[in-house]
Design a protein around this motif. Structure first.
Motif, mmCIF file in Angstrom:
data_model
loop_
_atom_site.group_PDB
_atom_site.id
_atom_site.type_symbol
_atom_site.label_atom_id
_atom_site.label_comp_id
_atom_site.label_asym_id
_atom_site.label_seq_id
_atom_site.Cartn_x
_atom_site.Cartn_y
_atom_site.Cartn_z
ATOM 1 N N SER A 227 0.805 -1.220 0.000
ATOM 2 C CA SER A 227 0.000 0.000 0.000
ATOM 3 C C SER A 227 0.843 1.277 0.000
ATOM 4 C CB SER A 227 -0.950 0.012 1.198
ATOM 5 O OG SER A 227 -0.239 -0.059 2.418
ATOM 6 N N THR A 230 0.076 4.638 1.969
ATOM 7 C CA THR A 230 -1.069 5.473 1.622
ATOM 8 C C THR A 230 -2.321 5.136 2.422
ATOM 9 O OG1 THR A 230 -1.787 3.986 -0.160
ATOM 10 C CG2 THR A 230 -0.229 5.744 -0.744
ATOM 11 N N LEU A 231 -2.287 4.067 3.216
ATOM 12 C CA LEU A 231 -3.471 3.650 3.965
ATOM 13 C C LEU A 231 -3.260 3.655 5.471
ATOM 14 C CD1 LEU A 231 -4.651 0.613 1.779
ATOM 15 C CD2 LEU A 231 -5.350 3.017 1.606
ATOM 16 N N ARG A 452 1.944 5.982 -12.036
ATOM 17 C CA ARG A 452 0.509 6.104 -11.782
ATOM 18 C C ARG A 452 -0.313 5.948 -13.062
ATOM 19 N NH1 ARG A 452 0.816 11.566 -8.354
ATOM 20 N NH2 ARG A 452 2.428 11.895 -9.936
ATOM 21 N N MET A 467 -10.016 1.134 -5.987
ATOM 22 C CA MET A 467 -8.871 1.576 -5.180
ATOM 23 C C MET A 467 -9.127 2.944 -4.578
ATOM 24 S SD MET A 467 -5.465 0.381 -7.267
ATOM 25 C CE MET A 467 -5.278 -1.276 -7.915
ATOM 26 N N ARG A 468 -9.698 3.849 -5.352
ATOM 27 C CA ARG A 468 -9.999 5.196 -4.832
ATOM 28 C C ARG A 468 -11.013 5.127 -3.698
ATOM 29 N NH1 ARG A 468 -9.973 6.575 -10.579
ATOM 30 N NH2 ARG A 468 -8.042 7.726 -11.046
ATOM 31 N N LYS A 471 -9.272 3.854 -0.594
ATOM 32 C CA LYS A 471 -8.450 4.943 -0.053
ATOM 33 C C LYS A 471 -9.323 5.966 0.671
ATOM 34 C CE LYS A 471 -5.014 8.114 0.008
ATOM 35 N NZ LYS A 471 -3.880 8.073 0.956
ATOM 36 N N ALA A 472 -10.424 6.358 0.065
ATOM 37 C CA ALA A 472 -11.305 7.362 0.653
ATOM 38 C C ALA A 472 -11.941 6.864 1.938
ATOM 39 C CB ALA A 472 -12.386 7.760 -0.351
ATOM 40 N N ASP A 475 -8.837 6.711 4.467
ATOM 41 C CA ASP A 475 -8.129 8.000 4.579
ATOM 42 C C ASP A 475 -8.986 9.087 3.931
ATOM 43 O OD1 ASP A 475 -6.258 10.038 4.746
ATOM 44 O OD2 ASP A 475 -5.005 9.275 3.108
ATOM 45 N N GLY A 478 -7.321 12.218 2.718
ATOM 46 C CA GLY A 478 -6.228 12.092 1.745
ATOM 47 C C GLY A 478 -4.899 12.560 2.256
ATOM 48 N N PRO A 482 0.295 11.547 0.507
ATOM 49 C CA PRO A 482 -0.468 12.034 -0.661
ATOM 50 C C PRO A 482 0.396 12.116 -1.925
ATOM 51 C CG PRO A 482 -0.007 13.828 0.868
ATOM 52 C CD PRO A 482 0.385 12.560 1.570
ATOM 53 N N LEU A 486 -2.219 6.620 -6.408
ATOM 54 C CA LEU A 486 -3.421 7.080 -7.100
ATOM 55 C C LEU A 486 -3.236 8.497 -7.632
ATOM 56 C CD1 LEU A 486 -6.109 5.764 -4.601
ATOM 57 C CD2 LEU A 486 -5.247 4.658 -6.666
#
Length: 486
Positions: A227, A230-231, A452, A467-468, A471-472, A475, A478, A482, A486
């Protein structure tokens, strides 16, 4: 608490987030906020000096340094949780940091914020020898772990070239030369302790669990492996251990062409020879390794091989491998049976990145990382070698060809915009060729900053949207690393 931060700028990026930078200086944090960080971890473990910030604003890639506003060194999971909660409540980006040996710009602080360096969390918490598992904090490096395990008859085989931190290896789904026999990090992580962006603590497989298999619910452990920070922040990992082999033999053999070397690799795998490692180095890489590591190897496309098992089993593996390689035109076959000789050989392979950099002092390295099905490996490797020769760029090829993964290491002057463009174009072209052959744009380095677009082409619109959404959900502001993936 809001007064701890100097408001500036408008929300930007994939998710809206609160401004935190000083006017005109991205990444500068207010004195009040820095004092709040010190209250969590202690003054000696917080730095805002230019040297420390710059050191933590880049990895070993060619991506430009993007320093954070501050660097902190937590000592335990409780401090990591408090830091995450503090940063998240104030809209401050969080960038996890290990040893900084990544190759995709994964630690660049694209929006400033706080870099959380986890290397002070370096305890080996528990070894379960009868269950073949170990629990480590994220700052433990792979070499430190194997030194600790030396007298136990067990080892941890995942070995990216650098002595990377195990937390960083989890975050990037690292692999290395032993992946053919023992798998990648995705195959060797049993459980993770993760601090989520708001400070909550998650045990991905349940607190204290270290089973070999499970069909219980979604695979949360797999979600966090790879990840790239990012998570959440990985604060402990339960890893799979393996019995140390009874005997080990390594070998090198040179070939008249790239095609012959790769064909031999495919034939060895098709013959079901249980080889532990098969590494390919082209003639440019071999010459660089000879210079950098004081080897005396023949300068030609070369395979490095290693076999693990009993003495009797090794004799059979060696005999079969010699037959296959000779059938494919191998020459200058050399065996390394002593531990010191093997160590010297594999040290040269692990230092290939630095050997390549020495081909053009003062320049930066850019490494491609494609991986394709084994049946397509000869086609893409031969074509890549031809493209490299035609490009006029300085570079060499090295890779874990036993699992279809190889790297084209290109040397580039980062101040030469035209050369930089050509290198990036070469990387994108190779990535797209791998995708066309049903492969992936990255076998082990990760997406980071530079891949990306290729990720979108690889997984498609629906995959990207899922995936978005993940992530949302984890997190929503964001703020976790960052600008990456993505």
């Amino acid at each position: 608490m809001a007064s701890l931060l100097r408001a500036a700028g408008n929300p930007r990026g994939l998710f809206p987030w609160r401004g935190y930078c000083s006017r005109g200086t991205q990444g500068e944090l207010s004195k009040g906020f820095v004092e709040a960080l010190k209250a969590v971890v202690g003054s000696p473990h917080v730095s805002t000096t230019a040297a420390d910030r710059e050191q933590h604003g880049h990895d070993e890639s060619m991506h430009r340094c993007r320093p954070p506003g501050a660097v902190v060194w937590p000592q335990n999971v409780e401090q990591v949780s408090r830091l995450a909660a503090l940063c998240y409540s104030q809209g401050v980006p969080i960038v996890p940091f290990g040893t900084g040996t990544g190759l995709e710009g994964g630690v660049c602080a694209m929006q400033g914020g706080v870099c959380i360096n986890l290397t002070h969390m370096d305890r080996i918490l528990r070894v379960n020898p009868q269950d073949f598992s170990v629990v480590v904090e994220p700052g433990v490096t792979r070499k430190t772990l194997n030194t600790y395990l030396r007298d136990s008859g067990l080892w941890f085989p995942v070995d990216p070239g650098a002595d990377a931190s195990l937390g960083g290896m989890v975050a990037t789904a690292a692999s290395g030369t032993n992946a053919l026999r023992y798998g990648t990090m995705r195959d060797n992580v049993l459980n993770l302790e993760v601090v989520l962006p708001g400070g909550q603590l998650l045990h991905t497989a349940g607190l204290g669990r270290h089973f070999r298999k499970s069909a219980a619910g979604y695979n949360l452990t797999g979600l966090f492996v790879g990840s790239e920070g990012t998570l959440g922040l990985i604060t402990a990992a339960t890893l799979r251990l393996h019995p140390a082999p009874e005997a080990t033999v390594a070998a090198t053999c040179a070939f008249p062409s790239v095609q012959a070397a790769v064909d031999a690799t495919v034939h060895i795998l098709q013959a079901a020879v249980p080889v532990a490692r098969i590494e390919f180095l082209d003639e440019v890489m071999m010459e660089a390794c000879n210079r950098h590591s004081q080897l005396n190897s023949f300068v030609a496309p070369t395979l490095f091989l290693e076999f693990h098992g009993s003495e009797r089993a090794l004799a059979e593996q060696i005999e079969r491998t010699e037959e296959i390689t000779q059938h494919n035109g191998a020459f200058h076959f050399s065996w390394a049976k002593g531990a010191q000789e093997r160590s010297r050989l594999w040290a040269a392979r692990h230092n290939a990145w630095y050997a390549a950099l020495a081909l053009r002092p003062g320049c930066k390295g850019y490494s491609t990382d494609v991986c394709v099905p084994i049946s397509r490996l000869p086609e893409i490797l031969v074509q890549t070698k031809e493209d490299l020769k035609a490009s006029g760029l300085t570079g060499c090829i090295v890779g874990h060809v036993g699992d279809g993964n190889f790297h084209c290491i290109l040397l580039v002057d980062p101040e030469d915009t035209e050369e930089l463009r050509r290198v990036k174009d070469f990387g994108k072209q190779l990535g797209r060729r791998a995708l066309a052959l049903h492969g992936t744009c990255t076998g082990e380095h990760g997406i980071g900053l530079g891949k990306r677009q290729l990720l979108q082409e690889e997984v498609g619109a629906v995959g990207m949207e899922i995936m978005r959404q993940l992530k949302a959900m984890l997190d929503p502001r964001g703020l976790m690393n960052p600008g990456k993936v993505l």
